[in-house]
Write a protein that holds these residues in place. Structure first.
Motif, PDB file in Angstrom:
ATOM      1  N   TRP A 245      -4.258  16.193  12.858  1.00 47.42           N
ATOM      2  CA  TRP A 245      -5.216  16.277  11.737  1.00 47.42           C
ATOM      3  C   TRP A 245      -6.644  16.427  12.284  1.00 47.42           C
ATOM      4  CZ3 TRP A 245      -4.176  13.246   6.600  1.00 47.42           C
ATOM      5  CH2 TRP A 245      -5.178  13.494   5.671  1.00 47.42           C
ATOM      6  N   THR A 278      -0.495  15.361   1.525  1.00 50.20           N
ATOM      7  CA  THR A 278       0.073  14.036   1.815  1.00 50.20           C
ATOM      8  C   THR A 278       0.458  13.349   0.513  1.00 50.20           C
ATOM      9  OG1 THR A 278      -1.311  13.817   3.787  1.00 50.20           O
ATOM     10  CG2 THR A 278      -0.394  11.785   2.866  1.00 50.20           C
ATOM     11  N   GLY A 297       4.712  10.937   4.667  1.00 47.88           N
ATOM     12  CA  GLY A 297       3.255  11.081   4.609  1.00 47.88           C
ATOM     13  C   GLY A 297       2.725  12.015   5.679  1.00 47.88           C
ATOM     14  N   ILE A 298       3.183  11.817   6.925  1.00 50.14           N
ATOM     15  CA  ILE A 298       2.634  12.651   7.999  1.00 50.14           C
ATOM     16  C   ILE A 298       3.186  14.070   7.930  1.00 50.14           C
ATOM     17  CG2 ILE A 298       2.076  10.763   9.579  1.00 50.14           C
ATOM     18  CD1 ILE A 298       4.629  11.263  11.095  1.00 50.14           C
ATOM     19  N   GLY A 301       1.128  15.791   5.335  1.00 47.93           N
ATOM     20  CA  GLY A 301      -0.206  16.079   5.853  1.00 47.93           C
ATOM     21  C   GLY A 301      -0.216  17.333   6.708  1.00 47.93           C
ATOM     22  N   GLY A 328       2.453  20.764  -0.132  1.00 42.38           N
ATOM     23  CA  GLY A 328       3.209  19.516  -0.046  1.00 42.38           C
ATOM     24  C   GLY A 328       4.521  19.623  -0.808  1.00 42.38           C
TER      25      GLY A 328
END
Lengths: 448, 112
Positions: A245, A278, A297-298, A301, A328
């Protein structure tokens, strides 16, 4: 007589004064240019370092944590070795093939062995800075593919594969999209003008689609999917994803090639899209499985970062959030639903995240790209929001070409590697794990 | 001599250790183990892959004590490790033929 002399004196004095002014203006212009070169160079060197940070340790940790413990070093090696091998190929011939010449498909040999690549500015940054910045993209792109063949590819085959893949797939595609005279280069009168700010097509479609071909060609890991193949250390993966990120700011905001307002805009778009994706992934997971997971979540992202890549320097902040949300959801659907139904073993979801996220991002760039960001005050119409609906068609055509090159190129390369050294490790080596069988070492040692 | 093996919930280890020290037990071996009895496992989901995890993390304590102490030790252990819920674990008691202290070759209960 004295009058004439006085006039002459006056004229020559004025001329000297003007001459001095011109000299001073010239000196001032030079100073301004030098200041801009310094400012831009500072940001671009920082960006180059940030992009390298994405491969090692970012991707190495992200992928390394997702595999079983017996393959942690072999998997990290897939990223790390490219920091060395992709660099050498780039120095010898890669940069020249990607950014030399003016052909529509591939460059030439004018910069081979770094010939003519020096400290003199190209635009507002030294040529060497541009070269090394682009090199970092050539390092991470083949590393992304390794997620698909993780835990079962022979190391020798992997090295051979990535060298050939760089030559046959990456350099041509980079030249087509970003090189002078490139077929897909919207800034160099390309026949199919595509907008790809930081590599949605060049990096993510190319690696993601090639990843799918690798997964299908190599076949499933022994025991997949009925044997448990849980990530052995999600803590590593979380650290890796967070480094990705952060590094992505260099990837996207650095693609402005200047320390400019457009760089700031790309920075914000990148961050917003990652945040939105995310949230989207976690909500989808929460609804479907009852629990939002850290891995979800990751993964979300990264999907958002992938999708915003081609759009980052062309879209405003709120559309960036829309692109993130879409990425997403689409990538979640591909990874969690479609892959399970189809049954192929894209071990670490390189296709589901990079191939699909990259394609979604490329198409949405055609929707949301606007001259308010891309060319403030300019006349050019960018995407649908500027009233240029046809751009979506060009973006789609660009995707088709990238998909085709990735599929055909990767198939040919895999066949060559298979004949030369064999692509897959033996069953015994696979069961033993790549750390011991390929590298003669272990990530976690009991004795020490 | 008796060998006492107790498989307990990991979060009970500190309480059990304190209880054993209180009754004068100063030697034990602790290992992290996995297993299950009647307790069912749980489901984990990784990017849509579901795994049923039925081998759960437990802690195993082993100690060898003089015959006369075995009952006390087992009771102290059971009291400290109990939550009353399924998954609390088990205690096994068995005879030990001999013991040797490696440092000085003491044998039998003298080696404990």
């Amino acid at each position: 007589m004295s009058k004439t002399r006085g006039l002459l004196f006056l004229l020559s004095a004025t001329a000297i004064a003007f001459g001095q002014d011109a000299d001073r203006i010239k000196a001032l212009e030079e100073a301004v240019h030098n200041a801009q070169v310094s400012a831009d160079n500072a940001w671009m060197l920082t960006s180059a370092a940030l992009v390298l940070l994405m491969t090692g340790p970012g991707l190495a940790l992200f992928y390394g944590g997702l595999v079983r413990r017996k393959n942690v070093l072999g998997t990290m090696m897939h990223s790390y070795i490219l920091m060395a091998v992709a660099t050498m190929v780039w120095a010898i011939v890669g940069y020249s093939l990607a950014f030399g010449g003016e052909g529509p498909v591939i460059g030439n040999f004018q910069y081979a062995f770094m010939n003519g690549v020096g400290m003199e500015p190209q635009g507002s940054i030294p040529h060497l800075t541009f070269m090394v910045y682009q090199l970092m993209f050539a390092v991470i792109t083949p590393a992304l593919i390794s997620g698909a063949f993780a835990e079962r590819m022979k190391f020798s085959a992997m090295v051979l594969f990535t060298v050939l893949w760089s030559l046959i797939v990456y350099y041509p595609l980079a030249h087509m999209v970003w090189g002078t005279g490139g077929l897909l280069n919207a800034y160099s009168d390309g026949a199919i003008p595509c907008f790809d700010f930081a590599g949605g097509t060049v990096v993510h479609i190319s690696s993601g689609v090639s990843a799918l071909v690798c997964a299908l060609y190599l076949g499933k890991r022994h025991g997949y999917p009925h044997e448990p193949m849980k990530p052995h250390n999600l803590v590593l993966s979380v650290i890796g994803a967070c480094l990705l990120w952060v590094g992505w700011f260099g990837f996207n905001a650095g693609s402005a090639l200047a320390s400019s307002g457009q760089a700031s805009s790309a920075f914000v778009a990148t961050h917003f899209a990652a945040a939105a994706a995310t949230v989207a992934w976690l909500l989808a997971e929460w609804l479907r499985n009852g629990k939002p997971s850290m891995l979800g979540g990751i993964t979300g992202g990264v999907a958002g970062l992938v999708a915003i890549t081609p759009a980052s320097g062309f879209v405003r902040p709120m559309p960036a959030i829309l692109i993130g949300l879409a990425a997403g959801l689409v990538c979640f659907f591909m990874v969690v639903v479609v892959k399970q139904k189809m049954g192929y073993d894209d071990s670490l979801d390189a296709f589901g995240v990079h191939g699909i996220g990259g394609t979604a991002g490329a198409l949405l760039t055609g929707v949301f790209a606007t001259n308010l960001v891309a060319d403030p005050g300019g006349e050019r119409l960018f995407g649908l929001v500027d009233g240029n609906a046809g751009q979506i068609g060009y973006q789609a055509l660009g995707c088709v070409i990238a998909w085709a090159l990735a599929i055909v190129g990767t198939l040919i390369i895999l066949k060559i590697c298979d004949l030369a050294v064999g692509v897959r490790v033996t069953r015994e080596h696979e069961i033993q794990g790549l750390d011991l069988s390929m590298h003669g070492e272990e990530g976690y040692s009991f004795e020490s | 001599m008796k060998k006492i093996e107790a498989i307990i919930q990991p979060f009970k280890l500190e309480e059990v250790k304190e209880a054993l020290i209180k009754i004068g037990i100063d030697g034990m071996t602790v290992t992290e183990v996995r297993g299950h009895g009647r307790q069912k496992g749980h489901k984990e989901v990784y990017r849509g892959h579901e795994y049923v995890v039925d081998l759960l993390p437990k802690v195993k304590l082993e100690m060898v004590v003089p015959d006369a102490r075995a009952e006390d030790v087992a009771k102290a252990l059971a009291d400290a490790a109990r939550t009353g819920k399924i998954g609390d674990g088990k205690i096994f008691i068995s005879d030990v033929a001999d013991a040797i202290r490696i440092r000085n070759q003491d044998r039998g209960e003298a080696a404990l």
